[in-house]
Design a protein around this motif. Sequence first.
Motif, PDB file in Angstrom:
ATOM      1  N   LEU A   1     -99.819  -5.408  10.359  1.00 36.46           N
ATOM      2  CA  LEU A   1    -100.782  -4.746   9.478  1.00 36.46           C
ATOM      3  C   LEU A   1    -100.925  -5.417   8.125  1.00 36.46           C
ATOM      4  N   THR A   2    -100.169  -6.458   7.879  1.00 33.42           N
ATOM      5  CA  THR A   2    -100.081  -7.038   6.535  1.00 33.42           C
ATOM      6  C   THR A   2    -100.698  -8.428   6.487  1.00 33.42           C
ATOM      7  N   LYS A   3    -101.318  -8.741   5.357  1.00 33.41           N
ATOM      8  CA  LYS A   3    -101.808 -10.088   5.127  1.00 33.41           C
ATOM      9  C   LYS A   3    -100.622 -10.959   4.726  1.00 33.41           C
ATOM     10  N   LEU A   4    -100.385 -12.021   5.481  1.00 40.06           N
ATOM     11  CA  LEU A   4     -99.114 -12.728   5.348  1.00 40.06           C
ATOM     12  C   LEU A   4     -99.275 -14.202   4.987  1.00 40.06           C
ATOM     13  N   GLU A   5    -100.265 -14.546   4.193  1.00 36.75           N
ATOM     14  CA  GLU A   5    -100.461 -15.952   3.874  1.00 36.75           C
ATOM     15  C   GLU A   5     -99.206 -16.577   3.261  1.00 36.75           C
ATOM     16  N   THR A   6     -98.620 -15.907   2.280  1.00 35.60           N
ATOM     17  CA  THR A   6     -97.437 -16.468   1.620  1.00 35.60           C
ATOM     18  C   THR A   6     -96.198 -16.384   2.509  1.00 35.60           C
ATOM     19  N   LEU A   7     -96.146 -15.391   3.412  1.00 33.79           N
ATOM     20  CA  LEU A   7     -94.979 -15.239   4.264  1.00 33.79           C
ATOM     21  C   LEU A   7     -94.866 -16.379   5.274  1.00 33.79           C
ATOM     22  N   TRP A   8     -96.005 -16.954   5.680  1.00 33.99           N
ATOM     23  CA  TRP A   8     -95.948 -18.121   6.562  1.00 33.99           C
ATOM     24  C   TRP A   8     -95.152 -19.237   5.889  1.00 33.99           C
ATOM     25  N   SER A   9     -95.446 -19.469   4.616  1.00 33.54           N
ATOM     26  CA  SER A   9     -94.724 -20.519   3.882  1.00 33.54           C
ATOM     27  C   SER A   9     -93.255 -20.148   3.713  1.00 33.54           C
ATOM     28  N   LEU A  10     -92.989 -18.872   3.398  1.00 29.44           N
ATOM     29  CA  LEU A  10     -91.610 -18.428   3.218  1.00 29.44           C
ATOM     30  C   LEU A  10     -90.813 -18.609   4.505  1.00 29.44           C
ATOM     31  N   GLY A  11     -91.425 -18.264   5.637  1.00 30.85           N
ATOM     32  CA  GLY A  11     -90.737 -18.424   6.917  1.00 30.85           C
ATOM     33  C   GLY A  11     -90.376 -19.873   7.192  1.00 30.85           C
ATOM     34  N   SER A  12     -91.303 -20.788   6.899  1.00 32.31           N
ATOM     35  CA  SER A  12     -91.023 -22.212   7.098  1.00 32.31           C
ATOM     36  C   SER A  12     -89.898 -22.687   6.191  1.00 32.31           C
TER      37      SER A  12
ATOM     38  N   SER B   1     -95.872 -11.219  14.881  1.00 31.71           N
ATOM     39  CA  SER B   1     -96.687 -10.039  15.192  1.00 31.71           C
ATOM     40  C   SER B   1     -98.028 -10.113  14.488  1.00 31.71           C
ATOM     41  N   ASN B   2     -98.051 -10.663  13.268  1.00 30.42           N
ATOM     42  CA  ASN B   2     -99.311 -10.827  12.555  1.00 30.42           C
ATOM     43  C   ASN B   2    -100.218 -11.821  13.277  1.00 30.42           C
ATOM     44  N   ALA B   3     -99.641 -12.937  13.746  1.00 29.89           N
ATOM     45  CA  ALA B   3    -100.438 -13.925  14.472  1.00 29.89           C
ATOM     46  C   ALA B   3    -101.046 -13.327  15.731  1.00 29.89           C
ATOM     47  N   ALA B   4    -100.254 -12.534  16.454  1.00 28.63           N
ATOM     48  CA  ALA B   4    -100.766 -11.901  17.667  1.00 28.63           C
ATOM     49  C   ALA B   4    -101.850 -10.874  17.343  1.00 28.63           C
ATOM     50  N   ALA B   5    -101.628 -10.074  16.299  1.00 25.30           N
ATOM     51  CA  ALA B   5    -102.595  -9.039  15.933  1.00 25.30           C
ATOM     52  C   ALA B   5    -103.917  -9.641  15.480  1.00 25.30           C
ATOM     53  N   VAL B   6    -103.852 -10.686  14.670  1.00 21.79           N
ATOM     54  CA  VAL B   6    -105.073 -11.333  14.192  1.00 21.79           C
ATOM     55  C   VAL B   6    -105.832 -11.969  15.354  1.00 21.79           C
ATOM     56  N   THR B   7    -105.120 -12.607  16.269  1.00 24.82           N
ATOM     57  CA  THR B   7    -105.763 -13.236  17.426  1.00 24.82           C
ATOM     58  C   THR B   7    -106.469 -12.211  18.291  1.00 24.82           C
ATOM     59  N   VAL B   8    -105.783 -11.107  18.583  1.00 24.42           N
ATOM     60  CA  VAL B   8    -106.367 -10.069  19.448  1.00 24.42           C
ATOM     61  C   VAL B   8    -107.552  -9.398  18.759  1.00 24.42           C
ATOM     62  N   GLU B   9    -107.424  -9.121  17.467  1.00 29.42           N
ATOM     63  CA  GLU B   9    -108.522  -8.469  16.742  1.00 29.42           C
ATOM     64  C   GLU B   9    -109.742  -9.381  16.643  1.00 29.42           C
ATOM     65  N   THR B  10    -109.510 -10.678  16.450  1.00 32.05           N
ATOM     66  CA  THR B  10    -110.618 -11.622  16.300  1.00 32.05           C
ATOM     67  C   THR B  10    -111.370 -11.834  17.596  1.00 32.05           C
ATOM     68  N   PHE B  11    -110.658 -11.972  18.683  1.00 33.96           N
ATOM     69  CA  PHE B  11    -111.301 -12.349  19.940  1.00 33.96           C
ATOM     70  C   PHE B  11    -111.488 -11.194  20.923  1.00 33.96           C
ATOM     71  N   CYS B  12    -110.817 -10.067  20.672  1.00 33.57           N
ATOM     72  CA  CYS B  12    -110.963  -8.920  21.579  1.00 33.57           C
ATOM     73  C   CYS B  12    -111.446  -7.669  20.858  1.00 33.57           C
TER      74      CYS B  12
END
Length: 446
Positions: A392-403, A157-168
């Motif tokens: 709504l959250t900044k998830l830099e560390t969560l990307w690593s945790l998910g992997s 959801s963060n990836a989708a939100a960031v993409t939409v906010e950046t380009f739309c």
Amino acid sequence: MGGLEAALWSGPLLWILLGSHVYYTLKLRGVGRHVFRGIRLSLRRGQGEDGVSPFGALTTSLAAAIGTGNIIGVATAIALGGPGAVFWCWISGVLGMATRYGETWICLRHRRKLPEKGFAGGPMYVMEDRLSWPGLGKCFAFLGVAAAFSTGAMIQSNAAAVTVETFCGIPAAVTGAVLTAAAGLILMFGLRGIARVSEMLVPAMSGLYLLGCVGVLVLCRRDIPTAISAILRGAFSGTGAIGGISGYSVGAALRYGMARGLFTNEAGMGTAPMAAAAGPGKNPEEEALISMTGVFWDTVVICAVTGITLVTGILSYPGVLMENPGGGMCYGVFSLLPGGGGILTVCLVVFAFATVIGWSWYGECCWRYLFGKHTGQLYRVLYLTAVFVGALTKLETLWSLGSILAGLMAVPNLTGMFLCREELAQSILPKRMAEKQSLSGEKRTY
């Protein structure tokens, strides 16, 4: 967290997964060569007690697997490992089909009939019912729930939100609310709803994305042979150059290409069998063949096409790599095509949403194993909450945790597979087919 992720995926886990893929490819006598039979079987009619067809189970697993890793992840592998990384990513898919076949076959053989309706299956049931190791099953299920909330809900959801906010320019809160509402509507109908949506969404989004790749390849068609040559040279000699930059080693190509392929197709992680268990399951060999095609579509096709497209585009326009390093490389290459940036944006958002609904089922299977079916509604509420919060959250560390979590799921799953290796040997297709022909007295062509 990032250091632990890098150490895990470039160290022990990488070699455990790769070794397992090679081992099961040999033990199952190259079962991957039957992939086209699996594709034909996936299109047949029929459904399980949960109303899920073989194609629905396959597309559900594909919905969870095909995501931003197939696009951004491949671009990152090329940026770090050079064009040769594309070849090793492809090889991971070719070999990974055998592991997917094996884990699905084992889980279907030991799935559990539910008192009310349908079946429940997955590595945790194999560990408890077949191996009498309920503790290992709970360990797998716990990792599955944690990975669902991180990898499946919040990160996507963060990836989708960031993409939409950046380009739309649409606020992340709006995107999060729409994703949560759409996912909630689908989850109301359980696996049947997820499978029905996946049957429509996965072919459509994959087709649109591949169409965009074809458009770039047509535009840069003169450099396709050079790109393929650079990929092959980079895989074995380390001399491949891309975008005017050279110096990539064979080791880097192998490490980043294999790690990306192993992570994105999820072969060996035990996730896809949880979807396959809800299908008809009358013939474990055929259902395992169908599940195996998921690795083929995810890595052998989509990741390979992505890699060839990116390398070709960069060779045609070397400035793309310099101006758009890492994940931005995808937008740089797709922007060569009129409207390509918009196509890629749509694909990334739809891929992310498909992963949200696909992983929701994996998490629910693990949750119900741990806490019982009566708590399923609570899980869905918590999962949807994670989808909204993730946007709504900044998830830099969560990307690593998910992997890390997704990777660690492979450890108990592969342990269980190895302990069942002698039983798994019974599934060798040529032997089973010969037995069926002798019993029926009919000649069949496979």
